[in-house]
Design a protein around this motif. Structure first.
Motif, short mmCIF file in Angstrom:
data_model
loop_
_atom_site.label_atom_id
_atom_site.label_comp_id
_atom_site.label_asym_id
_atom_site.label_seq_id
_atom_site.Cartn_x
_atom_site.Cartn_y
_atom_site.Cartn_z
N MET A 1 0.83 -1.21 0.00
CA MET A 1 0.00 0.00 0.00
C MET A 1 0.86 1.26 0.00
SD MET A 1 -2.85 1.25 2.76
CE MET A 1 -3.57 2.88 2.62
N PHE A 2 1.88 1.28 0.87
CA PHE A 2 2.74 2.45 0.95
C PHE A 2 3.53 2.63 -0.35
CE2 PHE A 2 2.26 1.47 5.52
CZ PHE A 2 1.72 2.68 5.92
N HIS A 3 3.94 1.50 -0.93
CA HIS A 3 4.70 1.58 -2.18
C HIS A 3 3.80 2.11 -3.30
CE1 HIS A 3 6.52 0.01 -5.95
NE2 HIS A 3 7.64 0.41 -5.34
N ARG A 4 2.56 1.67 -3.34
CA ARG A 4 1.64 2.14 -4.37
C ARG A 4 1.38 3.65 -4.22
NH1 ARG A 4 -3.78 -1.19 -4.79
NH2 ARG A 4 -2.17 -2.76 -5.27
N THR A 5 1.21 4.10 -2.98
CA THR A 5 1.03 5.54 -2.74
C THR A 5 2.25 6.33 -3.19
OG1 THR A 5 -0.39 5.08 -0.84
CG2 THR A 5 0.57 7.28 -0.98
N LEU A 6 3.43 5.80 -2.90
CA LEU A 6 4.66 6.44 -3.30
C LEU A 6 4.74 6.56 -4.83
CD1 LEU A 6 7.40 7.57 -2.26
CD2 LEU A 6 8.34 5.27 -2.60
N VAL A 7 4.35 5.50 -5.51
CA VAL A 7 4.38 5.51 -6.98
C VAL A 7 3.41 6.56 -7.53
CG1 VAL A 7 3.84 4.18 -9.05
CG2 VAL A 7 5.15 3.13 -7.20
N CYS A 8 2.21 6.65 -6.95
CA CYS A 8 1.22 7.64 -7.40
C CYS A 8 1.73 9.07 -7.21
CB CYS A 8 -0.10 7.44 -6.66
SG CYS A 8 -0.96 5.92 -7.09
N LEU A 9 2.32 9.31 -6.06
CA LEU A 9 2.88 10.65 -5.81
C LEU A 9 4.03 10.94 -6.76
CD1 LEU A 9 2.89 10.68 -1.89
CD2 LEU A 9 1.37 11.96 -3.42
N PHE A 10 4.81 9.92 -7.03
CA PHE A 10 5.95 10.10 -7.94
C PHE A 10 5.48 10.43 -9.36
CE2 PHE A 10 9.05 8.35 -10.97
CZ PHE A 10 10.15 9.13 -10.64
N VAL A 11 4.41 9.81 -9.80
CA VAL A 11 3.87 10.11 -11.14
C VAL A 11 3.47 11.59 -11.22
CG1 VAL A 11 1.95 9.66 -12.72
CG2 VAL A 11 3.14 7.75 -11.64
N ALA A 12 2.80 12.08 -10.17
CA ALA A 12 2.41 13.51 -10.15
C ALA A 12 3.65 14.40 -10.17
CB ALA A 12 1.56 13.79 -8.92
N PHE A 13 4.66 14.01 -9.42
CA PHE A 13 5.92 14.76 -9.40
C PHE A 13 6.59 14.77 -10.77
CE2 PHE A 13 10.52 13.69 -9.15
CZ PHE A 13 11.02 14.96 -8.90
N ALA A 14 6.64 13.62 -11.43
CA ALA A 14 7.26 13.53 -12.75
C ALA A 14 6.53 14.39 -13.77
CB ALA A 14 7.30 12.08 -13.22
N ILE A 15 5.20 14.41 -13.69
CA ILE A 15 4.41 15.24 -14.60
C ILE A 15 4.73 16.71 -14.39
CG2 ILE A 15 2.06 16.01 -15.12
CD1 ILE A 15 1.13 13.14 -14.59
N ALA A 16 4.86 17.12 -13.13
CA ALA A 16 5.17 18.52 -12.83
C ALA A 16 6.54 18.91 -13.37
CB ALA A 16 5.11 18.76 -11.32
N VAL A 17 7.53 18.05 -13.19
CA VAL A 17 8.88 18.34 -13.68
C VAL A 17 8.89 18.46 -15.20
CG1 VAL A 17 11.23 17.46 -13.88
CG2 VAL A 17 10.02 17.25 -11.71
N LEU A 18 8.25 17.53 -15.87
CA LEU A 18 8.25 17.54 -17.33
C LEU A 18 7.38 18.67 -17.87
CD1 LEU A 18 8.06 13.69 -17.97
CD2 LEU A 18 10.07 15.18 -18.03
N ALA A 19 6.27 18.96 -17.21
CA ALA A 19 5.40 20.06 -17.66
C ALA A 19 6.08 21.42 -17.50
CB ALA A 19 4.08 20.03 -16.88
N SER A 20 7.05 21.51 -16.59
CA SER A 20 7.75 22.79 -16.41
C SER A 20 8.53 23.18 -17.65
CB SER A 20 8.68 22.72 -15.20
OG SER A 20 9.80 21.87 -15.43
N PHE A 21 8.80 22.23 -18.56
CA PHE A 21 9.44 22.57 -19.83
C PHE A 21 8.52 23.41 -20.71
CE2 PHE A 21 12.30 19.21 -18.61
CZ PHE A 21 13.51 19.53 -19.22
N LEU A 22 7.22 23.37 -20.43
CA LEU A 22 6.26 24.14 -21.22
C LEU A 22 5.95 25.49 -20.58
CD1 LEU A 22 3.71 21.26 -21.96
CD2 LEU A 22 5.58 22.07 -23.43
#
Length: 320
Positions: A1-22
């Motif tokens: 459960m904790f690992h799945r939550t971590l992955v979900c948060l990480f996906v949001a983080f990755a989107i923010a980092v990549l979206a900052s290029f725009l």
């Protein structure tokens, strides 16, 4: 459960980092570019979390995103930063401070001036009624450029206090703000030629109309700096990180270089909160001005910490 939550948060983080290029597209993705420091720290935390769960691929990806965010900050680009000056050069002592309407912050700055004897003070968001009799509070400060009652808390304007009388003062309007930029020329402070000082306080770009107002001010500021001869100092609360698209574009267009105060990513807003603070208050210089010293102040009652600096006119004698 904790690992799945971590992955979900990480996906949001990755989107923010990549979206900052725009971010250069405009608001609201522009906001994402301001948080590269936080992305660096978050990536390292995610990497540590994935190492705990022995997910080596995700840990490596988190570190890669941290490196991407770090490179986006441009802190390794020496061309962005102002040269340093020889310690023996005579210096102009300057402070820029957003007082956030705090009487306590004003009182602490009065004490700093008594101890340091500033030549110039760039102030924004003055407390009420401190805008009245402002010069009486600061020992040796005899002149004010700008409109004090327009530089109160929450208003996008700045004033310049000085020991030396300005040769000229100009209030430069932008859009519906007749006090958007305060420009003053000072001669004979420490060296010739005269130094042009431009002070500014833009609105934070968390609304589209604020973002457009900030963009207009920075564009006008760049134009004004470009047509101003001789040494130029730009200072104030610009409500933008130096690597954000609007401020980066201003720096490139105006041909100015940022003064390094502390480290190349020192926060000035909410500075004592690890991982939260942003660098919003800046000094930029051009044409023969070099940095002799620059340092971040301490908590004084405002959510912005003051920035203290010494600049010298070097006429090509500076060294990186």
């Amino acid at each position: 459960m904790f690992h799945r939550t971590l992955v979900c948060l990480f996906v949001a983080f990755a989107i923010a980092v990549l979206a900052s290029f725009l971010a250069a597209v405009g608001w609201p993705v522009d906001l994402l570019a301001h948080f590269q420091t936080q992305y660096v720290l978050a990536g390292l935390l995610f990497a540590a979390g994935f190492v705990f769960f022995r997910n080596w691929n995700m840990a490596a990806l988190a570190i890669c995103l941290s490196v991407v965010a770090l490179m986006r900050m441009g802190i390794f680009d020496n061309g962005r930063f102002a040269p340093t000056a020889n310690a023996t050069e005579p210096a102009i002592s300057v402070v820029t401070a957003n007082l956030f309407g705090s009487a306590a912050a004003l009182g602490n700055l009065v004490e700093e001036n008594s101890a340091r004897g500033f030549d110039l003070m760039i102030l924004t968001e003055l407390p009420v009624p401190a805008d009245q009799g402002l010069l009486d509070r600061f020992e040796g400060m005899l002149h004010v450029a700008g409109t004090r009652h327009q530089a109160l808390g929450g208003r996008p304007a700045a004033v310049i206090l000085s020991r030396t009388a300005p040769r000229s003062v100009e209030l430069i309007p932008v859009g519906g703000n007749p006090y958007a930029i305060t420009k003053a020329i000072y001669c004979g402070m420490q060296a010739e030629p005269c130094v042009s000082v431009l002070a500014v306080h833009t609105l934070p770009p968390f609304r589209r109309d604020f973002y457009l107002h900030q963009a207009d001010i920075l564009q006008k500021l760049a134009s004004e700096v470009s047509r101003t001869p001789g040494p130029v100092l730009v200072a104030g609360d610009m409500n933008a990180a130096s690597w954000a698209p609007l401020l980066k574009r201003f720096q490139e267009t105006a041909g100015v270089r940022k003064a390094t105060c502390g480290s190349r990513w020192t926060p000035t807003w909410l500075a004592p909160v690890p991982g939260i603070g942003l660098e919003l208050d800046h000094f930029f210089v051009r044409s023969g001005l070099a940095v002799k010293n620059c340092e971040l102040g301490h908590f004084n009652g405002s959510d912005h910490w003051p920035v203290f600096a010494e600049f010298t006119v070097v006429d090509g004698k500076s060294s990186d």
